[in-house]
Every structure is written in structure tokens, then in C-alpha cells.
Design a protein around this motif. Structure first.
Motif, PDB file in Angstrom:
ATOM      1  N   LEU A 185      59.020  96.569  23.007  1.00 45.28           N
ATOM      2  CA  LEU A 185      58.447  95.975  24.205  1.00 45.28           C
ATOM      3  C   LEU A 185      59.541  95.791  25.247  1.00 45.28           C
ATOM      4  N   SER A 186      59.224  96.031  26.491  1.00 45.57           N
ATOM      5  CA  SER A 186      60.172  95.854  27.589  1.00 45.57           C
ATOM      6  C   SER A 186      59.848  94.557  28.308  1.00 45.57           C
ATOM      7  N   PHE A 187      60.747  93.601  28.228  1.00 47.25           N
ATOM      8  CA  PHE A 187      60.559  92.310  28.864  1.00 47.25           C
ATOM      9  C   PHE A 187      61.358  92.288  30.154  1.00 47.25           C
ATOM     10  N   GLY A 188      60.680  92.256  31.295  1.00 46.39           N
ATOM     11  CA  GLY A 188      61.341  92.205  32.587  1.00 46.39           C
ATOM     12  C   GLY A 188      61.278  90.816  33.170  1.00 46.39           C
ATOM     13  N   ILE A 189      62.153  90.553  34.131  1.00 49.97           N
ATOM     14  CA  ILE A 189      62.222  89.258  34.791  1.00 49.97           C
ATOM     15  C   ILE A 189      61.572  89.391  36.159  1.00 49.97           C
ATOM     16  N   PRO A 190      60.575  88.579  36.479  1.00 43.03           N
ATOM     17  CA  PRO A 190      59.958  88.667  37.805  1.00 43.03           C
ATOM     18  C   PRO A 190      60.950  88.259  38.891  1.00 43.03           C
ATOM     19  N   ARG A 191      61.005  89.057  39.935  1.00 42.77           N
ATOM     20  CA  ARG A 191      61.920  88.788  41.040  1.00 42.77           C
ATOM     21  C   ARG A 191      61.174  88.937  42.358  1.00 42.77           C
ATOM     22  N   PRO A 192      61.485  88.104  43.338  1.00 39.17           N
ATOM     23  CA  PRO A 192      60.866  88.256  44.663  1.00 39.17           C
ATOM     24  C   PRO A 192      61.353  89.534  45.329  1.00 39.17           C
ATOM     25  N   LEU A 193      60.574  90.020  46.275  1.00 38.90           N
ATOM     26  CA  LEU A 193      60.844  91.301  46.919  1.00 38.90           C
ATOM     27  C   LEU A 193      62.208  91.365  47.609  1.00 38.90           C
ATOM     28  N   PRO A 194      62.690  90.318  48.302  1.00 41.06           N
ATOM     29  CA  PRO A 194      64.014  90.446  48.944  1.00 41.06           C
ATOM     30  C   PRO A 194      65.138  90.797  47.975  1.00 41.06           C
ATOM     31  N   LEU A 195      65.131  90.203  46.791  1.00 38.79           N
ATOM     32  CA  LEU A 195      66.193  90.489  45.832  1.00 38.79           C
ATOM     33  C   LEU A 195      66.057  91.895  45.248  1.00 38.79           C
ATOM     34  N   LEU A 196      64.820  92.369  45.064  1.00 43.72           N
ATOM     35  CA  LEU A 196      64.633  93.734  44.582  1.00 43.72           C
ATOM     36  C   LEU A 196      65.137  94.753  45.602  1.00 43.72           C
ATOM     37  N   LEU A 197      64.838  94.530  46.877  1.00 42.27           N
ATOM     38  CA  LEU A 197      65.328  95.424  47.919  1.00 42.27           C
ATOM     39  C   LEU A 197      66.846  95.384  48.012  1.00 42.27           C
ATOM     40  N   TYR A 198      67.409  94.201  47.880  1.00 45.97           N
ATOM     41  CA  TYR A 198      68.870  94.067  47.941  1.00 45.97           C
ATOM     42  C   TYR A 198      69.531  94.804  46.777  1.00 45.97           C
ATOM     43  N   GLN A 199      68.968  94.662  45.580  1.00 48.48           N
ATOM     44  CA  GLN A 199      69.543  95.312  44.402  1.00 48.48           C
ATOM     45  C   GLN A 199      69.469  96.838  44.514  1.00 48.48           C
ATOM     46  N   GLU A 200      68.444  97.338  45.164  1.00 47.07           N
ATOM     47  CA  GLU A 200      68.253  98.778  45.259  1.00 47.07           C
ATOM     48  C   GLU A 200      69.096  99.422  46.351  1.00 47.07           C
ATOM     49  N   ASN A 201      69.382  98.687  47.428  1.00 49.67           N
ATOM     50  CA  ASN A 201      70.012  99.298  48.598  1.00 49.67           C
ATOM     51  C   ASN A 201      71.424  98.805  48.892  1.00 49.67           C
ATOM     52  N   MET A 202      71.917  97.826  48.170  1.00 45.90           N
ATOM     53  CA  MET A 202      73.270  97.327  48.416  1.00 45.90           C
ATOM     54  C   MET A 202      74.278  98.160  47.627  1.00 45.90           C
ATOM     55  N   ARG A 203      74.398  99.420  47.953  1.00 42.53           N
ATOM     56  CA  ARG A 203      75.275 100.304  47.201  1.00 42.53           C
ATOM     57  C   ARG A 203      75.991 101.324  48.081  1.00 42.53           C
ATOM     58  N   GLY A 204      75.777 101.292  49.382  1.00 37.71           N
ATOM     59  CA  GLY A 204      76.340 102.318  50.243  1.00 37.71           C
ATOM     60  C   GLY A 204      77.858 102.329  50.239  1.00 37.71           C
ATOM     61  N   VAL A 205      78.491 101.163  50.414  1.00 40.04           N
ATOM     62  CA  VAL A 205      79.951 101.090  50.432  1.00 40.04           C
ATOM     63  C   VAL A 205      80.522 101.418  49.064  1.00 40.04           C
ATOM     64  N   ASP A 206      79.831 101.026  48.000  1.00 43.52           N
ATOM     65  CA  ASP A 206      80.302 101.348  46.650  1.00 43.52           C
ATOM     66  C   ASP A 206      80.291 102.858  46.412  1.00 43.52           C
ATOM     67  N   LEU A 207      79.258 103.550  46.884  1.00 49.04           N
ATOM     68  CA  LEU A 207      79.227 105.005  46.753  1.00 49.04           C
ATOM     69  C   LEU A 207      80.370 105.658  47.522  1.00 49.04           C
ATOM     70  N   CYS A 208      80.629 105.158  48.721  1.00 47.21           N
ATOM     71  CA  CYS A 208      81.727 105.702  49.518  1.00 47.21           C
ATOM     72  C   CYS A 208      83.067 105.461  48.833  1.00 47.21           C
ATOM     73  N   ASP A 209      83.261 104.268  48.271  1.00 53.15           N
ATOM     74  CA  ASP A 209      84.515 103.962  47.581  1.00 53.15           C
ATOM     75  C   ASP A 209      84.700 104.822  46.339  1.00 53.15           C
ATOM     76  N   GLN A 210      83.625 105.090  45.618  1.00 54.91           N
ATOM     77  CA  GLN A 210      83.737 105.944  44.431  1.00 54.91           C
ATOM     78  C   GLN A 210      84.202 107.344  44.794  1.00 54.91           C
ATOM     79  N   LEU A 211      83.643 107.903  45.871  1.00 60.82           N
ATOM     80  CA  LEU A 211      84.062 109.232  46.296  1.00 60.82           C
ATOM     81  C   LEU A 211      85.482 109.225  46.853  1.00 60.82           C
ATOM     82  N   ARG A 212      85.843 108.149  47.523  1.00 59.86           N
ATOM     83  CA  ARG A 212      87.166 108.080  48.157  1.00 59.86           C
ATOM     84  C   ARG A 212      88.280 107.852  47.141  1.00 59.86           C
TER      85      ARG A 212
END
Length: 440
Positions: free
Chosen positions: A278-305
Motif C-alpha cells: 500500500l502507498s501511504f501519501g501525506i496530504p499537502r495543500p496545493l502551494p506546497l505541491l507546486l513549490y516542490q515541483e518547480n523549485m528546481r531551476g537553479v539546482d538544475l543549472c548548478d548541476q550542469l555547471r
């Protein structure tokens, strides 16, 4: 100069502890391409005398027109405009900071004990959340003037990075250092949505959502408060998180991915109905889900750099910014090539996947081209014969007034010194049979 930059790019791929090792006579260490392009002394002199501005016209501190980044200002003026015009921003953008390791002396250098790079220079970056392309970078140069000190540092950084995006309704994602109620209200007036965690004690945060009024929350429980388009959220995941957003409505909840757990009966055997887990997930409000999904741009750039660093440590602070922007431009160019071709490798590439390493090698080869230093062309024009090193141009000459260890004797475990040697190989050799023995 193009060949010089190309060699620095190749040094980031083929990394050796010392620059002179690329011109070593050892066949297992030395690089034939470097020796053909230019001599080690030529490379060292280009590094020594490289400048980006006219030092004689630099204003001193306290004079009118003083600029802390005067030494790199010509580079910044060209690069920043090019990065901004070369790539159209997507809907979701990320604002975050990165650190540049520095060993020289520069007053804005910061000590950050909680970061992996404890001492370095801070650069604020605006990157694309999907691809990692850097649209704009702002260098931290210390405390602002008195007329600019009224607004917080995070407020001024974000407003300067998004200048030119007004009215296009992009979604900005930032960390708790930047997120505040006045900033999100200013961005909303300018036609930009934003989202990010914040500190509950900041000015403007709803009083009813402060920790002393919310009390202890169970995992997955959250409260929200709305005023206009601004939504404040407090929830508990692993710890209590406070968030501000203007790009999501209250009350919408998503389920974050959870760990797979297997239920067993009293005898320790898995139940037939729950054998798949069984997969037990934690309910999260939409702002935190959007933040978790899209707060990665600078990290991607740093990985390539960070994969293939360009430049060497030195004592001049502005060189760190020079190679940082060169490396950043290479990453941006690779992203543009990758997206413009839709993942299809360029013509002439026979591999399965065209990676950043292949791109850097091709870029360095194009920069170097057919260039050869004067000594390299002279050496190539001479007749070569395997039995006579003199035909190559190798001669026993006086190298310096100070004697140094003979390379041939050192290879045999002996210690002899000589002022003579071979200038082409850049080694000291004894006047006896060491010259001919070394060149065999």
C-alpha cells in the motif's frame, strides 16, 4: 584568445592537478593537442596579462561613479543582455542563490557555516524551472547605499531579477529568504504570480496562523487564510511549514508520494489482498505541491555547471566571476541546442546521447580550430627523423643560471644537477649521455 578559452574548457573535462602537467613530456600525462596549440609559457603569459577593463580609468572607492564590479563590468554588460535575449522564459521560473568558491581577497566574500561551501561569493540567479536555463544573474557586492537600504535585501534582489517580465504573469518560486507579504503584493501588482515558504514572524503574515495561535498540528493537517489573491498556509509535514502564494486557490489538496509499506498478519505472513503493498501519501495543500515541483531551476543549472569547471584557483577575485560566466554561458548554450533540436543529436555525432561533455569538446575544438603557435608551426615544418632528435629542433642549450635536477637521472633514481637542457622539452639534462638517452 579563442584557442586560450578552448584549452581552458578542455581543462575542465580532462582535469589535472597542475596546469603545467598538460605540457609534460610524460606520454601518460602530457597532452599532444595542448602542445600543438601553444606552449606552456605562452599559456601562462596569457593568463598573467589577461584583463577585462582599462585599469587606469578605474575610479577609487569614494569617488563618483565608483563600481565594485568595475573589473568585470564590460563582460557583464555583454553577457547579461545576451542571456536575456537568447531564450524566451517559460511559465515557471525559480529565484535562488548559488555560491562560488573563492580563495582570493574580496570584501563581499561571505562565510556560510551551514552550507557545503562555507566561504564563497554569492550570486542570485533567475532560472527556468523546467530546463535550468539562467536568464539573469546578480552578484552580491555588499551592503547597499542608504537610499536603497529601506527595502530588504530579498525584496530588492527579486524585483531587479524580474525586471522586464511585468504583465506577463509568470509563476515565480523562491525560498524563505525572499518570500514576504510586501514582495508578493508588489509582484502581483506588476502582473507576476509567486509562491514560496516564509518565516511566520515576518511583517504582514496573518496573526491567526502564527505558531502560538495555531497550536500543535498533526501530520497532514493545515490551515489557510486568504486576502485577495494572497493565500497564507501553515501545515505540518516532517516539520511545520509556513507558505505564501498568489498562484493557487485555498482548499485544494494533493497527495504527495509516500513509501511503499506491506501489511502483515499476526503470524508474520503477508496478507493475500495486500501482497502488492500500500502507498501511504501525506496530504499537502496545493502551494506546497507546486513549490516542490518547480523549485528546481537553479539546482538544475548548478548541476550542469559543476560537472566540468572552467578556470583555475587564483588570488584575483574577478577571475572567479570571469570563469563563472564563461561556464554559465556554456551551460545556457547547451540547453538551447538541446531544446532547439528536440533531443536529436547534431549532424556528425554517432553516439546514442549527445551529452554536455560532447558539447564542450565540440565547442573547444571549434574555438581552437587550426590555430598553432609560432613554435608549433615551426616544429611542424621541420623534417622529423626518429634516430636524430636534433632534426626535431631539440638541442642541448643553457637553460638558466641556476642548476636544476636532470630529468633523465631523476627517472633512473639518481640525483644530478645541470644548467643545461632542452628548451623544447623544457627539462634540464646533463651534458653527458643524458640528452640522447632522454630523447630516445
Amino acid at each position: 584568445m579563442k584557442a586560450y578559452v578552448g584549452l581552458n574548457i578542455l581543462m575542465g573535462i580532462n582535469q589535472l592537478p597542475d596546469t603545467g602537467m598538460y605540457w609534460a613530456s610524460d606520454i601518460f600525462i602530457g597532452n599532444a593537442g595542448f602542445k600543438k596549440t601553444m606552449t606552456a609559457r605562452r599559456f601562462e603569459k596569457l593568463t598573467q596579462y589577461l584583463q577585462l577593463c582599462d585599469r587606469e580609468s578605474e575610479p577609487v572607492r569614494g569617488e563618483r561613479g565608483y563600481d565594485a564590479l568595475f573589473k568585470v563590468r564590460p563582460l557583464l554588460d555583454v553577457v547579461e543582455n545576451t542571456m536575456w535575449d537568447a531564450y524566451t522564459p517559460n511559465r515557471c521560473l525559480t529565484v535562488d542563490k548559488c555560491a562560488i568558491v573563492m580563495k582570493g581577497r574580496f570584501s563581499p566574500t561571505q562565510y556560510m557555516p551551514s552550507k557545503p561551501l562555507r566561504k564563497g561569493l554569492t550570486v542570485w540567479m533567475l532560472c527556468d524551472s523546467r530546463s535550468g536555463y539562467c536568464h539573469r544573474a546578480k552578484i552580491y557586492v555588499g551592503k547597499p547605499d542608504e537610499d536603497e537600504a529601506a527595502a530588504s535585501l530579498g525584496y530588492r534582489v527579486v524585483t531587479s531579477l524580474v525586471r522586464g517580465l511585468e504583465g506577463q504573469y509568470h509563476h515565480l518560486f523562491m525560498d524563505s529568504f525572499f518570500t514576504s507579504v510586501p514582495l508578493l503584493q508588489r509582484l502581483l501588482r506588476d502582473g507576476l504570480y509567486a509562491c514560496g515558504p516564509t518565516q511566520p514572524g515576518r511583517k504582514g503574515y496573518p496573526e491567526v496562523l502564527r505558531p502560538r495561535n495555531v497550536g500543535k498540528l498533526s501530520q497532514g493537517e493545515f490551515y489557510q487564510c486568504q486576502r485577495g489573491n494572497l493565500v497564507a498556509t501553515v501545515t505540518r509535514d516532517v516539520k511545520v511549514v509556513s507558505c505564501l502564494s498568489t498562484n493557487s486557490a485555498p482548499g485544494i489538496v494533493g497527495i504527495s508520494p509516500g513509501r511503499q509499506q506491506r501489511e502483515t498478519d499476526g503470524e508474520g505472513e503477508s496478507d493475500s489482498m495486500e501482497s502488492s503493498g500500500l502507498s501511504f501519501g501525506i496530504p499537502r495543500p496545493l502551494p506546497l505541491l507546486l513549490y516542490q515541483e518547480n523549485m528546481r531551476g537553479v539546482d538544475l543549472c548548478d548541476q550542469l555547471r559543476e560537472c566540468y569547471q572552467v578556470g583555475r584557483p587564483c588570488k584575483k577575485w574577478w577571475r572567479y566571476f570571469l570563469w563563472f560566466y564563461v561556464n554559465l554561458c556554456i551551460v545556457n548554450a547547451y540547453i538551447i541546442l538541446r531544446e532547439s533540436r528536440g533531443g536529436t543529436p547534431p549532424a556528425g555525432f554517432n553516439g546514442k546521447q549527445f551529452t554536455q561533455r560532447h558539447f564542450r569538446v565540440r565547442l573547444a575544438q571549434q574555438l581552437i580550430g587550426d590555430y598553432q603557435g609560432a613554435r608549433g608551426m615551426e616544429r611542424a615544418a621541420r623534417k622529423r627523423h626518429a634516430d636524430s632528435p636534433i632534426e626535431y629542433g631539440h638541442r642541448l642549450e643553457r637553460m638558466s643560471e641556476r642548476s636544476r635536477r636532470c630529468r633523465n637521472c631523476t627517472n633512473k633514481g639518481l640525483r644530478h644537477e645541470s644548467v643545461f637542457g632542452c628548451k623544447i622539452c623544457n627539462v634540464h639534462l646533463c651534458r653527458g649521455g643524458c640528452f640522447s638517452e632522454f630523447h630516445k
